[in-house]
Design a protein around this motif. Structure first.
Motif, PDB file in Angstrom:
ATOM      1  N   ILE A  85       0.837  -1.202   0.000  1.00 40.59           N
ATOM      2  CA  ILE A  85       0.000   0.000   0.000  1.00 40.59           C
ATOM      3  C   ILE A  85       0.870   1.250   0.000  1.00 40.59           C
ATOM      4  CG2 ILE A  85      -1.594   1.369   1.410  1.00 40.59           C
ATOM      5  CD1 ILE A  85      -2.973  -1.252   2.159  1.00 40.59           C
ATOM      6  N   THR A 138      -9.251  -9.460   2.860  1.00 37.83           N
ATOM      7  CA  THR A 138      -9.909  -8.144   2.927  1.00 37.83           C
ATOM      8  C   THR A 138      -9.670  -7.479   4.285  1.00 37.83           C
ATOM      9  OG1 THR A 138     -11.985  -9.278   3.527  1.00 37.83           O
ATOM     10  CG2 THR A 138     -11.689  -8.632   1.216  1.00 37.83           C
ATOM     11  N   GLY A 142      -7.319  -4.078   4.738  1.00 41.01           N
ATOM     12  CA  GLY A 142      -7.916  -2.947   5.457  1.00 41.01           C
ATOM     13  C   GLY A 142      -7.063  -2.520   6.638  1.00 41.01           C
ATOM     14  N   ALA A 145      -4.055  -0.599   5.403  1.00 39.28           N
ATOM     15  CA  ALA A 145      -4.410   0.777   5.030  1.00 39.28           C
ATOM     16  C   ALA A 145      -4.527   1.650   6.268  1.00 39.28           C
ATOM     17  CB  ALA A 145      -5.719   0.775   4.236  1.00 39.28           C
ATOM     18  N   LYS A 189      -7.515   9.283   2.256  1.00 38.46           N
ATOM     19  CA  LYS A 189      -7.652   8.342   1.144  1.00 38.46           C
ATOM     20  C   LYS A 189      -7.361   6.911   1.584  1.00 38.46           C
ATOM     21  CE  LYS A 189      -8.724  11.155  -2.233  1.00 38.46           C
ATOM     22  NZ  LYS A 189      -7.709  11.649  -3.178  1.00 38.46           N
ATOM     23  N   THR A 190      -6.382   6.726   2.460  1.00 34.00           N
ATOM     24  CA  THR A 190      -6.067   5.361   2.888  1.00 34.00           C
ATOM     25  C   THR A 190      -7.204   4.772   3.734  1.00 34.00           C
ATOM     26  OG1 THR A 190      -4.756   6.345   4.686  1.00 34.00           O
ATOM     27  CG2 THR A 190      -3.566   5.539   2.771  1.00 34.00           C
ATOM     28  N   ILE A 193      -9.914   3.685   1.505  1.00 37.57           N
ATOM     29  CA  ILE A 193      -9.618   2.380   0.916  1.00 37.57           C
ATOM     30  C   ILE A 193      -9.848   1.262   1.925  1.00 37.57           C
ATOM     31  CG2 ILE A 193      -7.751   0.906   0.022  1.00 37.57           C
ATOM     32  CD1 ILE A 193      -6.499   3.490  -1.121  1.00 37.57           C
ATOM     33  N   LEU A 197     -12.960  -2.362   2.645  1.00 36.54           N
ATOM     34  CA  LEU A 197     -12.352  -3.692   2.737  1.00 36.54           C
ATOM     35  C   LEU A 197     -12.642  -4.333   4.087  1.00 36.54           C
ATOM     36  CD1 LEU A 197      -8.949  -2.928   0.996  1.00 36.54           C
ATOM     37  CD2 LEU A 197     -10.758  -4.430   0.134  1.00 36.54           C
TER      38      LEU A 197
END
Length: 281
Positions: A85, A138, A142, A145, A189-190, A193, A197
């Motif tokens: 990431i 997932t 997550g 991130a 933004k992270t 994302i 997830l």
């Protein structure tokens, strides 16, 4: 060559990348910056090969499972996703100096993983499900991130403070990191994302739980803390979108969210007992 050897090499490469990123932050040499990025990418490639080899070895042993089911395997996958990431963000936002603060994460996670048993063991019955890969992948992407957002939020707090007193700082000191608005945007933004997830991870986990235990939700400690983490980041996004939360408030909430994430991941497995206790072994 075994998967353990490859994981050891990946740990060393991550350490080398961390040193290079810190050196780049100190000396601002483009050569050091390129070497740092290539080293981190090299660590990702070696670790990906290690995970693939471990998966192959499990089939050779007659076990045949994805290497995502115990503490050791989840930690190494966590390290891999953090590095991936960050590399994507570095390429998109040109924030190489931030790597000095994020690159230590994969190394430290891998070093901690080395303290856990790395034997390939058969799955417990509850884990023998087709939901395993979708749920774990997932969730941990997550989590990764959120880890990146945490590091960026810490940097935001320091950078914002430096900007407030910038008249007393040399120009070179002010240019080491991206400006606070850019860090704030990257942190947002992270999370944007990671949140969907995590949501998918919780939903797939609920379906998996119904297959394994006959109920979608049992208020197991892991489930409860997953919900707490989800609510914190849902509050972050709601406040950001509808109330315009930015800057310090958003950064603090991101830090609180990652603290809850760490407890959900490590604290629940190691301290509390429940249906997910096997994750700590």
């Amino acid at each position: 060559m075994t998967n353990s050897l490859l994981f050891g090499i990946a740990t060393f490469v991550y350490f080398f990348a961390m040193v290079l990123y810190i050196s780049y932050l100190a000396f601002r040499s483009e050569g050091l910056g390129k070497a740092a990025s290539l080293s981190l990418l090299g660590g990702v490639l070696v670790e990906t090969a290690a995970i693939g080899l471990r998966w192959y070895e499990s089939y050779a042993m007659g076990i045949g499972r994805a290497p995502l089911t115990n503490m050791y395997e989840s930690l190494v996958f966590f390290a891999l996703t953090i590095a991936l990431i960050y590399l994507v963000l570095e390429r998109k936002y040109r924030v190489k100096t931030v790597g000095a603060f994020i690159a230590p994460f994969p190394f430290l996670v891998m070093a901690y993983a080395a303290l856990n048993t790395n034997e390939i063991q058969p799955l417990v019955p509850a884990l023998q499900s087709n939901w395993l890969i979708s749920h774990v992948v997932t969730c941990f992407v997550g989590y990764a991130a959120f880890a990146v957002s945490f590091a960026v939020s810490i940097l935001y707090l320091f950078k914002a403070k430096a900007e407030r007193i910038s008249s007393g700082l040399p120009v070179g000191s002010r240019s080491l990191l991206p400006d606070s608005s850019a860090l704030d945007e990257i942190g947002y933004k992270t999370i944007a994302i990671g949140f969907p997830l995590l949501t998918i991870g919780i939903v797939t986990g609920a379906f998996w739980a119904n297959v394994a235990w006959g109920t979608y939700w049992s208020w197991d400690p892991k489930e409860t803390w997953s919900l707490i983490v989800w609510l914190i980041y849902a509050a972050y996004l709601h406040a950001r979108i509808t109330r315009g939360w930015q800057g310090k408030k958003a950064a603090v909430l991101s830090i609180v969210g990652f603290a809850a994430t760490l407890f959900c991941y490590l604290g629940v497995n190691l301290v509390l007992s429940g249906l997910h206790s096997y994750g700590g072994s």
